[in-house]
Design an enzyme around this catalytic site. Structure first.
Site, PDB file in Angstrom:
ATOM      1  N   THR A 161       7.494 -19.164  -0.023  1.00 51.38           N
ATOM      2  CA  THR A 161       7.620 -20.607   0.164  1.00 51.38           C
ATOM      3  C   THR A 161       7.688 -20.972   1.645  1.00 51.38           C
ATOM      4  OG1 THR A 161       8.758 -20.870  -1.920  1.00 51.38           O
ATOM      5  CG2 THR A 161       9.318 -22.464  -0.241  1.00 51.38           C
ATOM      6  N   ARG A 189       5.996 -23.561 -15.215  1.00 44.75           N
ATOM      7  CA  ARG A 189       7.276 -23.165 -14.591  1.00 44.75           C
ATOM      8  C   ARG A 189       7.478 -23.927 -13.268  1.00 44.75           C
ATOM      9  NH1 ARG A 189       8.903 -21.037  -9.395  1.00 44.75           N
ATOM     10  NH2 ARG A 189      10.826 -19.886  -9.670  1.00 44.75           N
ATOM     11  N   GLY A 191      10.232 -24.221 -10.006  1.00 40.93           N
ATOM     12  CA  GLY A 191      11.376 -23.578  -9.367  1.00 40.93           C
ATOM     13  C   GLY A 191      12.285 -24.570  -8.679  1.00 40.93           C
ATOM     14  N   ASP A 192      12.986 -24.085  -7.677  1.00 45.22           N
ATOM     15  CA  ASP A 192      13.987 -24.896  -6.981  1.00 45.22           C
ATOM     16  C   ASP A 192      13.385 -25.859  -5.952  1.00 45.22           C
ATOM     17  OD1 ASP A 192      13.210 -22.481  -5.619  1.00 45.22           O
ATOM     18  OD2 ASP A 192      14.788 -22.875  -4.148  1.00 45.22           O
ATOM     19  N   THR A 211      14.381 -20.692   0.110  1.00 48.42           N
ATOM     20  CA  THR A 211      13.315 -19.811  -0.374  1.00 48.42           C
ATOM     21  C   THR A 211      13.935 -18.615  -1.074  1.00 48.42           C
ATOM     22  OG1 THR A 211      11.511 -18.327   0.242  1.00 48.42           O
ATOM     23  CG2 THR A 211      13.201 -18.691   1.907  1.00 48.42           C
ATOM     24  N   GLY A 212      13.272 -18.154  -2.103  1.00 49.51           N
ATOM     25  CA  GLY A 212      13.787 -16.991  -2.821  1.00 49.51           C
ATOM     26  C   GLY A 212      13.648 -17.174  -4.320  1.00 49.51           C
ATOM     27  N   GLY A 214      13.840 -18.703  -7.285  1.00 54.42           N
ATOM     28  CA  GLY A 214      14.101 -20.116  -7.546  1.00 54.42           C
ATOM     29  C   GLY A 214      15.052 -20.384  -8.699  1.00 54.42           C
TER      30      GLY A 214
HETATM   31  N1  ASP Z   1      11.804 -20.484  -4.425  1.00 59.69           N
HETATM   32  C1  ASP Z   1      10.427 -20.389  -4.792  1.00 59.69           C
HETATM   33  C2  ASP Z   1      10.293 -20.604  -6.263  1.00 59.69           C
HETATM   34  O1  ASP Z   1      11.093 -20.081  -6.994  1.00 59.69           O
HETATM   35  C3  ASP Z   1       9.779 -19.110  -4.412  1.00 59.69           C
HETATM   36  C4  ASP Z   1       9.860 -18.819  -2.937  1.00 59.69           C
HETATM   37  O2  ASP Z   1      10.801 -19.176  -2.271  1.00 59.69           O
HETATM   38  O3  ASP Z   1       8.942 -18.211  -2.416  1.00 59.69           O
HETATM   39  O4  ASP Z   1       9.371 -21.249  -6.692  1.00 59.69           O
END
Ligand code: ASP
Length: 291
Positions: A161, A189, A191-192, A211-212, A214
């Site tokens: 992200t 789906r 995410g966050d 980021t991470g 989610g």
């Molecule tokens: N947080 C993002 C998600 O879950 C993924 C990412 O941070 O790369 O969609």
């Protein structure tokens, strides 16, 4: 130059792998921060700088967002982005958006041209089309990782992200986050990243972009948790950011975040192997690192 405490931070995802070469990303992030610094110095608002910085990160194809996004299990590129303006607490977001080059521009349009915060799927695409935002004509040609290109592994494509937080010369804060989501995600789906309070947040005290993993960032309400630790518990920025990230870790999640406060302090903690990140600090220094 007078010290107006112009500060800015960007991230390019928490998925880097040790032993790989990230010089292109580090150089790119540094350049993006330099451009953001010049825009802030010329009087641009934090919101403007956050949007334009995220547009640059999306367009580069170097991260798992915008042009570098990874597909879902159907091979479709569904993109998410969220934007928040601290002073007004306005927010705009799109999720599972298909067919448009810049999700963050779509998020801005939602914020500025509708009474809503979040548009998803077909509704988001119809809205972006009506606003005349740039379309993707040929996904196979557009996305840099189409067909597993660019030498990226599934592990790297899982978390890449991009995000930006900024403080302008008037002391206003803004945050933006944009992603292709996680590699091999199910269709639909989300995410966050596009959810205010999870992967993005800005108020008058703090701006956050995450980021991470989610799902864990959603379950820990990371961005809002940081804001509320500062607001209601009186924690300093570093303590609040570390505490919220500990919550992600306790849920079994990995990742990181960038956060900036009204005083121009910056926190960039991560519990993953690394996090692509760069910042303009209050003293004018620019740093760009991965591990
Ligand atoms: N947080 C993002 C998600 O879950 C993924 C990412 O941070 O790369 O969609």
């Amino acid at each position: 130059m007078t010290n107006k405490c112009l500060t800015l931070a960007v991230h390019g995802g928490a998925g880097p792998l040790r032993g790989r070469d990230y010089r292109a990303e580090v150089a790119h992030m540094r350049g993006v921060v330099e451009t953001g610094r010049d825009r802030l110095a010329a009087g641009a608002s934090a919101l403007e700088v956050v949007v334009e910085t995220v547009v640059q990160l999306e367009a580069s194809g170097l991260y798992v967002a915008g042009r570098g996004a990874s597909p879902n299990t159907d091979g479709v590129y569904e993109l998410d982005a969220g934007l928040m303006d601290g002073a007004s607490r306005r927010a705009g977001a799109v999720a599972a958006l298909v067919g448009f080059q810049s999700p963050i521009r779509a998020a801005r349009a939602v914020m500025e041209a509708t009474p809503h915060v979040l548009l998803v799927g077909a509704g988001a695409a119809a809205f972006a089309g009506a606003k005349g935002l740039a379309r993707i004509v040929d996904p196979q040609a557009w996305f840099t990782h189409a067909g597993g290109g660019a030498g990226k592994t599934a592990a790297e494509l899982a978390t890449g992200t991009v995000g930006c937080v900024a403080r302008d010369g008037a002391g206003a804060l803004a945050a933006g986050t944009s992603t292709g989501g996680t590699f091999g995600k199910l269709p639909g789906r989300i995410g966050d990243c596009p959810i205010p309070g999870a992967g993005v947040w800005a108020d008058e005290r703090v701006a956050v972009s995450c980021t991470g993993a989610g799902e864990m960032f959603l379950r820990a309400a990371v961005a809002a948790q940081i804001a509320f630790r500062i607001r209601f518990a009186g924690e300093d920025l570093a303590t609040a950011a570390a505490g919220a990230l500990d919550d992600v870790g306790a849920l079994g999640g990995e990742g990181g975040l960038i956060a900036i406060n009204a005083e121009g302090q910056i926190a960039m903690p991560y519990n993953s192997a690394g996090m692509k990140r760069a910042a303009l600090h209050a003293d004018g220094r620019i740093t760009a690192e991965v591990f």
